[in-house]
Scaffold this active site. Structure first.
Site, mmCIF file in Angstrom:
data_model
loop_
_atom_site.group_PDB
_atom_site.id
_atom_site.type_symbol
_atom_site.label_atom_id
_atom_site.label_comp_id
_atom_site.label_asym_id
_atom_site.label_seq_id
_atom_site.Cartn_x
_atom_site.Cartn_y
_atom_site.Cartn_z
ATOM 1 N N GLU A 295 0.831 -1.202 0.000
ATOM 2 C CA GLU A 295 0.000 0.000 0.000
ATOM 3 C C GLU A 295 0.860 1.244 0.000
ATOM 4 O O GLU A 295 0.532 2.256 -0.606
ATOM 5 C CB GLU A 295 -0.941 0.006 1.217
ATOM 6 C CG GLU A 295 -1.982 1.120 1.213
ATOM 7 C CD GLU A 295 -1.531 2.448 1.827
ATOM 8 O OE1 GLU A 295 -2.209 3.452 1.622
ATOM 9 O OE2 GLU A 295 -0.479 2.475 2.511
ATOM 10 N N GLU A 296 1.985 1.178 0.717
ATOM 11 C CA GLU A 296 2.829 2.373 0.872
ATOM 12 C C GLU A 296 3.588 2.727 -0.407
ATOM 13 O O GLU A 296 4.229 3.764 -0.472
ATOM 14 C CB GLU A 296 3.819 2.179 2.032
ATOM 15 C CG GLU A 296 3.156 1.967 3.395
ATOM 16 C CD GLU A 296 2.500 3.228 3.959
ATOM 17 O OE1 GLU A 296 2.463 4.256 3.264
ATOM 18 O OE2 GLU A 296 2.019 3.162 5.104
HETATM 19 ZN ZN LIG Z 1 -1.361 3.200 6.035
#
Ligand SMILES: [Zn+2]
Length: 340
Positions: free
Chosen positions: A120-121
Site C-alpha cells: 500500500e505504501e
Molecule cells: Zn497506512
C-alpha cells in the site's frame, strides 16, 4: 493473544513494502488457528495478500495493509502507548480489526471477511491484485483502516505523481553562452508551479503540491544538460484539469512525465460516527470492486511515517468497539435492504 500482544507481535515482524512474506505467513497461521478459512493470494514471488472469512460469501469486510514505510523500529510500550513502526500504520489496526471480528463472531455475526494487502505504501500493488478476487463481487461494504483518529472518514484526497524533466546543452561553465542550462529552466518552471493556484473542490478541499525530489547536472564546471523534479499532488478534482494546468505552465520548456494517480474518493457516512475528510490516499481507489468503502482507524496520520510513530492503547480499544458497531449497523442495514 490479546489486542496489545497481537499489535506488538505484528510490529515485531519487519514488513517494509516488498518484504511482506513473513507477516503474511504469521497472519495466515494466526487466523487459521482461530478457525478462519484463510487464503494467501500471490502478488509476487514473495508477497501475498491475506484473505480470510467465516462463511462463503461475506458481505462486510475489514481491511488494511501489512506493509510499512522504512525504517523498521521495533515496538516498545508504556502504560498508555505502544511505540514503533506500524503502531498506527497499520499493525495496530490489523489487531483491532481481528479483535473486533472475533467479538462479532462470539455474538453470532459471521458475515465478515478480513483482507490484508501488500505494497500500500508504494503503488497499492496488493490492492490492485485483490480487486480481481472472486469474493469482491459478493462484498457489499469494505471497512478500510488507516489512522483517522477513530473518526469516520467520508472523503479522502487522491494522489498524482509526476516528474518534470528539462534538457539543455552541456558546455564549459566558463563559456556559459555556449550552453543551455537545464537546471535554470527547471527552476523557472518550479517557480511557476509554486505560484499556480490549482483547481480545488469544496468538499475535498485544497489541491496541494509537494515538490519532493530534485536532481540534475553533472559537475561544478559544466553547464547542466539535464534536470528533473518529482512532484506529488494531493488531488481534490479529477486528474485532467491538474495535468492540463501543469502542461500549460510548462509551456514547452520541459516535459511532463505522469507516473501514476489515484482519484479522490467519497466514502459512506454512517449516522452516529464522527465524520471528516482526510488528506491522504489509501488502497480504497484500487479496491473499487469490493462494495461501498468506509474508512476508520485508531491513531494519527501525523505520527505515521515518523520515527515517533505510536498508538494510544485506549484508542486501540475504542477502535475495536467502533469496528464492532460499524459492522453491526451495516449488517442491519443490509438486512433492511434485503427485506425491501
Ligand atoms: Zn497506512
Amino acid at each position: 493473544m490479546n489486542l496489545f500482544e497481537l499489535t506488538k507481535s505484528l510490529m515485531n515482524i519487519p514488513s517494509l513494502s516488498g518484504d511482506e512474506e513473513a507477516i503474511g505467513f504469521f497472519l495466515w497461521d494466526h487466523l487459521q488457528s482461530l478457525g478462519w478459512t484463510v487464503e494467501l493470494q500471490a502478488v509476487s514471488g514473495n508477497q501475498n495478500n491475506v484473505i480470510a472469512y467465516l462463511n462463503d460469501t461475506p458481505r462486510v469486510w475489514l481491511s488494511t495493509h501489512m506493509d510499512t514505510v522504512p525504517p523498521f523500529i521495533s515496538p516498545t510500550e508504556d502504560d498508555e502507548k505502544i511505540y514503533g513502526r506500524g503502531a498506527c500504520d497499520a499493525k495496530g489496526i490489523i489487531a483491532a480489526q481481528i479483535t473486533a471480528a472475533e467479538e462479532l463472531r462470539r455474538k453470532g455475526v459471521e458475515d465478515i471477511g478480513l483482507l490484508y494487502t501488500v505494497e500500500e505504501e508504494r503503488a497499492s500493488t496488493g490492492a490492485r491484485v485483490a480487486n480481481e478476487h472472486p469474493l469482491a463481487a459478493k462484498c457489499e461494504y469494505l471497512i478500510n483502516g488507516e489512522p483517522t483518529d477513530n473518526d469516520l472518514a467520508i472523503g479522502s484526497k487522491g494522489a498524482f505523481r509526476a516528474m518534470i524533466r528539462t534538457t539543455g546543452k552541456a558546455a564549459h561553465s566558463a563559456y556559459p553562452e555556449q550552453g543551455d542550462s537545464a537546471i535554470e529552466k527547471l527552476l523557472d518552471i518550479l517557480e511557476d508551479v509554486r505560484h499556480t493556484k490549482f483547481p480545488h473542490d469544496e468538499f475535498f478541499g485544497e489541491t496541494t503540491v509537494n515538490i519532493a525530489t530534485l536532481d540534475g547536472g553533472v559537475a561544478l564546471n559544466v553547464i547542466p544538460p539535464n534536470a528533473e523534479a518529482g512532484l506529488l499532488i494531493r488531488l481534490t478534482t479529477p486528474m485532467e484539469p491538474i495535468r492540463d494546468a501543469l502542461v500549460s505552465l510548462i509551456r514547452g520548456r520541459g516535459e511532463l512525465d505522469m507516473l501514476s494517480y489515484s482519484l479522490p474518493v467519497r466514502m459512506l457516512a454512517v449516522e452516529g460516527f464522527e465524520q471528516k475528510v482526510v488528506r491522504f490516499t489509501t488502497d480504497i481507489p484500487h479496491l473499487d470492486k469490493w462494495g461501498r468503502p468506509l474508512l476508520l482507524g485508531p491513531g494519527s496520520i501525523l505520527v505515521a511515517h515518523t520515527k515517533d510513530e505510536f498508538v494510544l492503547k485506549r484508542d486501540l480499544e475504542i477502535a475495536v468497539e467502533l469496528y464492532v458497531n460499524l459492522v453491526k449497523s451495516l449488517t442491519a442495514e443490509t438486512q433492511r435492504h434485503g427485506d425491501l
